[in-house]
Design a protein around this motif. Structure first.
Motif, PDB file in Angstrom:
ATOM      1  N   ARG A 193      -8.886  -5.025  13.931  1.00  0.00           N
ATOM      2  CA  ARG A 193      -7.997  -5.801  12.799  1.00  0.00           C
ATOM      3  C   ARG A 193      -8.213  -7.221  13.320  1.00  0.00           C
ATOM      4  NH1 ARG A 193      -4.534  -2.206  10.254  1.00  0.00           N
ATOM      5  NH2 ARG A 193      -4.235  -0.153  11.262  1.00  0.00           N
ATOM      6  N   GLY A 229      -7.876  -6.676   0.295  1.00  0.00           N
ATOM      7  CA  GLY A 229      -7.506  -5.355   0.731  1.00  0.00           C
ATOM      8  C   GLY A 229      -6.406  -5.251   1.703  1.00  0.00           C
ATOM      9  N   THR A 248     -10.740  -1.244   6.971  1.00  0.00           N
ATOM     10  CA  THR A 248      -9.879  -1.233   8.139  1.00  0.00           C
ATOM     11  C   THR A 248     -10.883  -1.380   9.615  1.00  0.00           C
ATOM     12  OG1 THR A 248      -7.961  -0.566   7.037  1.00  0.00           O
ATOM     13  CG2 THR A 248      -7.757  -0.686   9.486  1.00  0.00           C
ATOM     14  N   GLU A 288       0.373  -1.177  -4.758  1.00  0.00           N
ATOM     15  CA  GLU A 288      -0.970  -0.776  -4.648  1.00  0.00           C
ATOM     16  C   GLU A 288      -1.289   0.681  -4.658  1.00  0.00           C
ATOM     17  OE1 GLU A 288      -4.982   0.214  -3.025  1.00  0.00           O
ATOM     18  OE2 GLU A 288      -3.067   0.117  -1.731  1.00  0.00           O
ATOM     19  N   ARG A 323     -14.741  -2.814  -7.078  1.00  0.00           N
ATOM     20  CA  ARG A 323     -14.625  -2.788  -5.690  1.00  0.00           C
ATOM     21  C   ARG A 323     -16.170  -2.720  -5.110  1.00  0.00           C
ATOM     22  NH1 ARG A 323     -11.112   1.112  -1.872  1.00  0.00           N
ATOM     23  NH2 ARG A 323     -12.120   0.761   0.333  1.00  0.00           N
ATOM     24  N   ASN A 329      -6.505   1.371  -7.503  1.00  0.00           N
ATOM     25  CA  ASN A 329      -7.646   1.285  -6.908  1.00  0.00           C
ATOM     26  C   ASN A 329      -8.163   2.846  -6.731  1.00  0.00           C
ATOM     27  OD1 ASN A 329      -7.719  -1.489  -6.327  1.00  0.00           O
ATOM     28  ND2 ASN A 329      -6.428  -1.220  -4.642  1.00  0.00           N
ATOM     29  N   SER A 355       0.913  -1.338  -0.013  1.00  0.00           N
ATOM     30  CA  SER A 355      -0.049  -0.012  -0.006  1.00  0.00           C
ATOM     31  C   SER A 355       1.015   1.324  -0.117  1.00  0.00           C
ATOM     32  CB  SER A 355      -0.911  -0.062   1.234  1.00  0.00           C
ATOM     33  OG  SER A 355      -1.333   1.204   1.539  1.00  0.00           O
ATOM     34  N   VAL A 367      -3.432   4.562  -5.183  1.00  0.00           N
ATOM     35  CA  VAL A 367      -4.931   5.068  -5.138  1.00  0.00           C
ATOM     36  C   VAL A 367      -4.927   6.501  -5.657  1.00  0.00           C
ATOM     37  CG1 VAL A 367      -5.820   3.477  -3.118  1.00  0.00           C
ATOM     38  CG2 VAL A 367      -4.369   5.771  -2.595  1.00  0.00           C
ATOM     39  N   TYR A 402       1.881   5.779   7.831  1.00  0.00           N
ATOM     40  CA  TYR A 402       0.937   6.906   7.593  1.00  0.00           C
ATOM     41  C   TYR A 402       1.481   8.130   8.526  1.00  0.00           C
ATOM     42  CZ  TYR A 402      -2.747   3.852   6.186  1.00  0.00           C
ATOM     43  OH  TYR A 402      -3.295   2.908   5.710  1.00  0.00           O
ATOM     44  N   GLY A 445      -5.336  -3.570   6.088  1.00  0.00           N
ATOM     45  CA  GLY A 445      -5.968  -3.627   7.648  1.00  0.00           C
ATOM     46  C   GLY A 445      -5.279  -4.518   8.486  1.00  0.00           C
ATOM     47  N   PRO A 492      -1.399  -5.125   2.331  1.00  0.00           N
ATOM     48  CA  PRO A 492      -1.038  -4.550   3.686  1.00  0.00           C
ATOM     49  C   PRO A 492      -0.400  -3.070   3.466  1.00  0.00           C
ATOM     50  CG  PRO A 492       0.696  -6.404   2.920  1.00  0.00           C
ATOM     51  CD  PRO A 492      -0.603  -6.338   1.839  1.00  0.00           C
ATOM     52  N   HIS A 546     -12.811  -6.447  -5.400  1.00  0.00           N
ATOM     53  CA  HIS A 546     -11.957  -5.939  -4.437  1.00  0.00           C
ATOM     54  C   HIS A 546     -12.537  -5.481  -3.282  1.00  0.00           C
ATOM     55  CE1 HIS A 546      -9.297  -2.082  -3.281  1.00  0.00           C
ATOM     56  NE2 HIS A 546      -8.970  -3.155  -2.682  1.00  0.00           N
ATOM     57  N   HIS A 583     -12.176  -3.838   0.802  1.00  0.00           N
ATOM     58  CA  HIS A 583     -11.276  -3.225   1.721  1.00  0.00           C
ATOM     59  C   HIS A 583     -11.803  -2.651   2.895  1.00  0.00           C
ATOM     60  CE1 HIS A 583      -7.763  -1.003   3.602  1.00  0.00           C
ATOM     61  NE2 HIS A 583      -8.512   0.050   3.430  1.00  0.00           N
ATOM     62  N   ASN A 605       0.331  -0.788   6.768  1.00  0.00           N
ATOM     63  CA  ASN A 605       0.304  -0.725   8.214  1.00  0.00           C
ATOM     64  C   ASN A 605       1.327  -1.911   8.797  1.00  0.00           C
ATOM     65  OD1 ASN A 605       0.017   0.317  11.206  1.00  0.00           O
ATOM     66  ND2 ASN A 605      -0.752  -1.714  11.205  1.00  0.00           N
TER      67      ASN A 605
HETATM   68  C1  LIG Z   1      -4.983   2.180   2.743  1.00  0.00           C
HETATM   69  C2  LIG Z   1      -5.478   1.138   1.973  1.00  0.00           C
HETATM   70  C3  LIG Z   1      -4.675  -0.215   2.175  1.00  0.00           C
HETATM   71  C4  LIG Z   1      -3.545  -0.209   3.260  1.00  0.00           C
HETATM   72  O1  LIG Z   1      -4.361  -0.309   4.560  1.00  0.00           O
HETATM   73  P1  LIG Z   1      -3.625  -0.543   5.943  1.00  0.00           P
HETATM   74  O2  LIG Z   1      -4.491  -0.475   7.092  1.00  0.00           O
HETATM   75  O3  LIG Z   1      -2.375   0.501   5.946  1.00  0.00           O
HETATM   76  O4  LIG Z   1      -3.074  -2.210   5.865  1.00  0.00           O
HETATM   77  C5  LIG Z   1      -5.027  -1.322   1.344  1.00  0.00           C
HETATM   78  N1  LIG Z   1      -6.004  -1.179   0.334  1.00  0.00           N
HETATM   79  C6  LIG Z   1      -6.515   0.081   0.184  1.00  0.00           C
HETATM   80  C7  LIG Z   1      -7.676   0.159  -0.931  1.00  0.00           C
HETATM   81  C8  LIG Z   1      -6.345   1.251   0.893  1.00  0.00           C
HETATM   82  O5  LIG Z   1      -7.044   2.317   0.628  1.00  0.00           O
END
Ligand SMILES: *Cc1c(COP(=O)(O)O)cnc(C)c1O
Length: 404
Positions: free
Chosen positions: A197, A226, A193, A72, A139, A95, A51, A74, A363, A228, A264, A189, A191, A266
């Motif tokens: 977790r 995704g 969080t 990944e 998604r 994404n 990510s 965005v 972050y 999280g 992933p 897809h 995702h 985080n």
């Molecule tokens: C932010 C995000 C992630 C990563 O999330 P983490 O909590 O840092 O693992 C993965 N996929 C998408 C689509 C996201 O927006």
């Protein structure tokens, strides 16, 4: 100069100029390899999409690629950054709502995994050059309260992302895609969080996705689960727990053959980065309180200003310090609330002592503002404990973007 209690992260952290981030390459690699191995015990075909928004340090992106990750992204900016860091379109998962038409077309033509998020992407797709088949993912919107109530933050923990199968939007997108020649729905897809977790959330959200796949009779190549996840921490869910949960969610639908993608951020970055700062001034404001000013800032380690303490190590320059009842360690900005933590009955901090904050890679670098003191440098530490600069500190000249 010697410090008492110097960490063992790197051979020369005493000498690193502060403030700076320290990137532990071995820890980063351990996370990626650990997650991949855990998934491979359950699934034949897996991919890890790093990510980019969680930590877009170009050096980390290159390392992630060398460890076999996809990127990944965005936004069109992240798409381009991934390209500059060596990712081919087929190594990119694209994404989010902030795609540009140009990069969308390039990604589709280059074989990237593209997961649709907005309706304008349907128009772009319909206008793609004819003569070949384009694979796309969709998604799927997830309301945590409906999918896994125990993991919900509220009675209606809904989402602004993805197309919802609780309204007609998901079905509408499917029929729009079906009406296009040369377009094939290749993946789904999801995702979200969740606060804790929990692996059970993944079992349930994957089960929900599988039910949607069955409902519409989709023949897919992949399910993108995704991000999280927790990283490697004591007493927390493990990568193996997540792999089992995802497998449980799919196997009851006979879908464990799907290619599994995880994204992933985080989990891979948090523990791989530390932040080193130094005490630049100490002031006694009243009998009770000493303020300790450092060259770091909460902007560097807690950009949401939510934390009240940190995984920290205090590196004193000598061991014979009297105890102080109350020391308030603060940052270098002129925000009154740029205060990190309070020490009670601890040895007195003096100018030149250092504070190392661990576990600050997620972050943080991507959210640092250009506020008062610009971006700190980054040092990467290799397996032998040797460090080298992989990002210089930014300077005033870096932020003048017009021609002088
Ligand atoms: C932010 C995000 C992630 C990563 O999330 P983490 O909590 O840092 O693992 C993965 N996929 C998408 C689509 C996201 O927006």
């Amino acid at each position: 100069m010697m410090y008492i209690g110097v960490n063992n992260l790197c051979n020369n952290s005493n000498e690193l100029p502060t403030p700076c981030y320290i990137f532990d390459e071995a820890e980063f690699g351990r996370g990626i390899d650990g997650f991949k191995e855990a998934l491979l015990t359950r699934f034949a075909d897996v991919a890890i999409g790093y990510s980019v928004k969680t930590n877009s340090l170009p050096y980390a992106l290159r390392q992630a690629r060398l460890h076999g990750c996809m990127a990944e992204v965005v936004s069109h900016d992240e798409y381009q950054l991934a390209g500059l860091c060596g990712f081919e379109p087929r190594e990119i998962i694209y994404n989010g709502p902030m795609k540009s038409r140009e990069t969308f077309v390039e990604a589709m033509q280059g074989g990237a995994i593209v997961n649709l998020e907005t309706k304008r992407e349907l128009e772009w797709l319909a206008a793609m050059p004819a003569g070949r088949t384009y694979n796309v993912g969709i998604r799927l919107n997830i309301n945590i309260s409906h999918v896994s109530p125990k993991d919900a933050d509220s009675a209606d923990d809904n989402s602004r992302f993805g197309f919802s199968d609780e309204s007609s939007e998901f079905a509408d997108v499917l029929s729009a895609l079906k009406a296009m020649t040369g377009v094939r729905v290749a993946g789904l897809h999801i995702h979200r969080t969740t606060h804790w977790r929990e692996p059970r959330f993944y079992e349930r959200s994957v089960d929900y996705a599988a039910r949607v796949i069955e409902k519409y009779g989709l023949e897919l190549d992949y399910l993108d689960v995704g991000g999280g996840y927790f990283g490697i921490f004591p007493n927390k869910p493990t990568f193996a727990d997540y792999a089992v949960a995802i497998h449980n969610g799919l196997s009851r639908h006979g879908m464990e053959r799907l290619r599994i993608i995880v994204e992933p951020g985080n989990a891979l970055t948090a523990s791989a980065f530390s932040f080193l700062s130094e005490v630049i001034d100490v002031k006694q404001v009243d009998e009770r309180t000493r303020f300790v000013t450092t060259d770091g800032s909460r902007n560097d380690i807690d950009p949401f200003f939510r934390k009240s303490d940190y995984l920290k190590e205090i590196l004193y320059r000598d061991s014979s310090r009297p105890a102080e009842p109350r020391q308030l360690v603060a940052g270098c900005t002129c925000l009154e609330y740029d205060r990190m933590f309070t020490l009670s009955d601890s040895p007195r901090l003096e100018v030149g002592d250092r504070i190392l904050y661990n576990n600050v890679g997620a972050y943080t670098l991507t959210l640092t503002p250009q506020f008062i003191r610009l971006w700190p440098g980054v040092y990467a530490v290799d397996n032998d404990g040797n460090s080298r600069q992989v990002r210089r500190p930014s300077t005033a000249a870096d932020i003048i973007l017009f021609d002088k």
